[in-house]
Design an enzyme around this catalytic site. Structure first.
Site, PDB file in Angstrom:
ATOM      1  N   SER A 140      -9.707   2.086   2.936  1.00 37.27           N
ATOM      2  CA  SER A 140      -8.801   2.797   2.043  1.00 37.27           C
ATOM      3  C   SER A 140      -7.839   1.873   1.298  1.00 37.27           C
ATOM      4  O   SER A 140      -7.167   2.295   0.354  1.00 37.27           O
ATOM      5  CB  SER A 140      -7.985   3.824   2.841  1.00 37.27           C
ATOM      6  OG  SER A 140      -7.172   3.179   3.808  1.00 37.27           O
TER       7      SER A 140
ATOM      8  N   SER B 229     -10.121  -0.385   7.168  1.00 36.54           N
ATOM      9  CA  SER B 229      -9.581  -0.199   5.819  1.00 36.54           C
ATOM     10  C   SER B 229      -8.875  -1.406   5.230  1.00 36.54           C
ATOM     11  O   SER B 229      -8.452  -1.359   4.081  1.00 36.54           O
ATOM     12  CB  SER B 229      -8.624   0.998   5.796  1.00 36.54           C
ATOM     13  OG  SER B 229      -9.338   2.184   5.996  1.00 36.54           O
TER      14      SER B 229
ATOM     15  N   LYS C 110       0.842  -1.195   0.000  1.00 38.13           N
ATOM     16  CA  LYS C 110       0.000   0.000   0.000  1.00 38.13           C
ATOM     17  C   LYS C 110       0.879   1.248   0.000  1.00 38.13           C
ATOM     18  O   LYS C 110       1.924   1.282   0.649  1.00 38.13           O
ATOM     19  CB  LYS C 110      -0.913  -0.016   1.227  1.00 38.13           C
ATOM     20  CG  LYS C 110      -1.972   1.086   1.249  1.00 38.13           C
ATOM     21  CD  LYS C 110      -2.895   0.914   2.447  1.00 38.13           C
ATOM     22  CE  LYS C 110      -3.938   2.022   2.521  1.00 38.13           C
ATOM     23  NZ  LYS C 110      -4.831   1.854   3.688  1.00 38.13           N
TER      24      LYS C 110
END
Length: 491
Positions: free
Chosen positions: A155, A179, A79
């Site tokens: 996210s 998330s 990420k």
């Protein structure tokens, strides 16, 4: 059939018997990215040149005693809010668009490098991890591989979508209010938020420091346990990192849940949770009953305050954490500025997106003189009550089970104009972050539109082993994890 359709343990065996090479795995990853990422848009930055060089080095170690890490040779996606030395790390924000050469690796990246894995690239996300749909990325929105008209969640939407689309066998995400688990549910993969402190936050670009936690997204529960074994552990660079021994989580995967006591919160089946989701979770509980587990309804009475508590606390921490992005030391500096005050104002107004600005303003308000006691301090007290709710349940039950999300994935653009409705998508995952306990999402069904539904399994502090045991037993008793999206002809 893709190599990534197999478990990590199987791939490891083939690597060490030299039936396949690390370059074969890397070719699989980049070929798949070239095939489908134009639609999915999971990646922001690729690391192909360095990854090829790393693969050549690791191929020379196949079959030797040096090349025996749990994740040896495995291609991974990271990420974009997890810092990678020499590889662009932007947190999907324009204010960090020029952070092309970070000077160090996050602790989890150091751990993965030590396990001799290969970083394929950096994954898209909501800007600074603020969002539930991946539509807040300042670059482009990631799409759900099951149906590209739908969001992948956020996210960590890029992290979940990349695994679901078969671009990488596993990825790392971060979970502040759901998330990892929410996009895992939307994309039909396995996602774990570890206990707060189990995994170091060093090198994670902070959103809300008391809530953020890095965790793995994978195809199977076993793979997830392998990854957590690798990245967990104490880190002297993170004062909140727990100095506890890391168990061998894979040893908990016995398939036996006989006698397991499950608590099912009545609040997790309240108004707003769709009938399809309720039915899928109730069917999952029947599976547990057939395997010898028992369940009873319990209550987490303060969970109804979790959403407002979370947004006050996380926004307050965000307003402090993001104050460092001012155009002085690193990041975007506005070329329009004529003096120092203009530089601060313009750099931040141009560099931050609307959602980030919204949360900074809310957090600054909550921390301001005259409002601190009324909002921030009261939210901290409610957080303690939420944590105590979990402690009372875990005094009598081994795990808590319920839905991961109130509904399956929603369409792209459907909720962008209504931030409060968007925030409510995390209503079932947020209490876990406030309490600091571990939680995992595993696939447990599909909606009438063919979109995945997630089952959330929550454990006591530092009891990821029991969470994995419950998740693995359910996974082995069902076949939802074997289904794959048909994007790009994968089926």
């Amino acid at each position: 059939m893709s190599l990534f359709d197999h478990k990590l343990s199987e791939i490891q065996e083939w690597l060490h018997t030299k039936e396949i090479s690390v370059n074969d795995l890397l070719n699989e990853a980049y070929n798949r990215i070239n095939e489908v990422d134009g639609e999915v848009k999971a990646f922001l930055t690729l690391n192909e040149e360095a990854a090829r060089q790393r693969a050549n080095e690791l191929d020379a170690l196949r079959g030797t005693t040096e090349g025996r890490g749990l994740l040896f040779g495995m291609p991974i996606g990271i990420k974009d809010n997890i810092v990678t030395k020499g590889l662009r790390s932007t947190a999907a924000s324009q204010i960090l668009d020029n952070l092309n050469d970070p000077l160090y690796d996050a602790h989890v990246v150091q751990k993965l490098n030590g396990a001799e894995s290969v970083t394929v690239g950096k994954l898209n996300m909501d800007e600074f991890a603020m969002g539930s749909s991946n539509e807040n990325s300042s670059y482009y929105a990631t799409r759900n591989p099951w149906n590209t008209d739908y969001v992948p969640g956020g996210s960590s939407g890029g992290s979940a979508a990349a695994v679901a689309a078969g671009e990488v066998p596993f990825s790392l995400g971060s979970d502040t209010g759901g998330s990892i688990r929410q996009p895992a549910a939307y994309c039909g993969v396995v996602g774990l938020k570890p206990t707060y402190g189990r995994v170091s936050r060093f090198g994670l670009i902070a959103f809300a420091s008391s809530l953020d936690q890095i965790g793995p997204l994978t195809r199977t529960v076993e793979d997830n346990a392998y990854v957590l074994e690798t990245i967990a552990g104490h880190d002297k660079m993170d004062s909140t990192s727990a100095d506890l021994e890391v168990p061998k989580y894979t040893e908990a995967l016995t398939g036996d849940v006989k006698g397991l006591k499950i608590g099912v919160p009545k609040e997790y089946f309240a108004e707003g949770v769709s009938e399809e989701v309720k039915t899928a979770v109730r069917n999952a509980l029947k599976v547990y009953e057939d395997m010898g587990a028992t369940w009873e309804e319990v209550t987490l009475p303060h969970s109804k305050y979790a959403l407002s508590t979370y947004y006050l606390l996380s926004s307050s921490e965000a307003s402090a954490n993001l104050a460092r992005f001012d155009g002085v030391r690193y990041g975007r500096r506005s070329p329009q500025a004529e003096n120092m005050i203009d530089m601060f104002k313009l750099s931040r107004s141009e560099g931050f997106g609307d959602e980030v600005k919204r949360r900074i303003m809310l957090g600054t308000f909550a921390l301001s003189s005259g409002y601190y006691d009324a909002y921030y301090k009261k939210a901290q007290k409610v957080r303690t009550l939420i944590k105590q709710d979990f402690e009372k349940v875990f005094a009598n039950y081994d795990v808590i089970i319920g839905p991961t999300t109130p509904t399956p994935a929603f369409k792209v653009g459907e909720k962008t104009e209504d931030p409060l409705t968007m925030y409510a998508n995390d209503i079932l995952t947020i209490p876990v972050n406030l309490a600091g306990v571990p939680g995992i999402s595993v696939p447990c069904g599909f909606s009438s539109e063919g979109l995945p539904i997630g089952l959330q399994i929550i454990g006591d502090h530092f009891d990821e082993g029991t969470v994995y045991r419950a998740a693995h037993a359910y996974e082995q008793a069902t076949d939802y994890h074997t289904h794959k999206p048909s994007l790009g002809g994968a089926n």
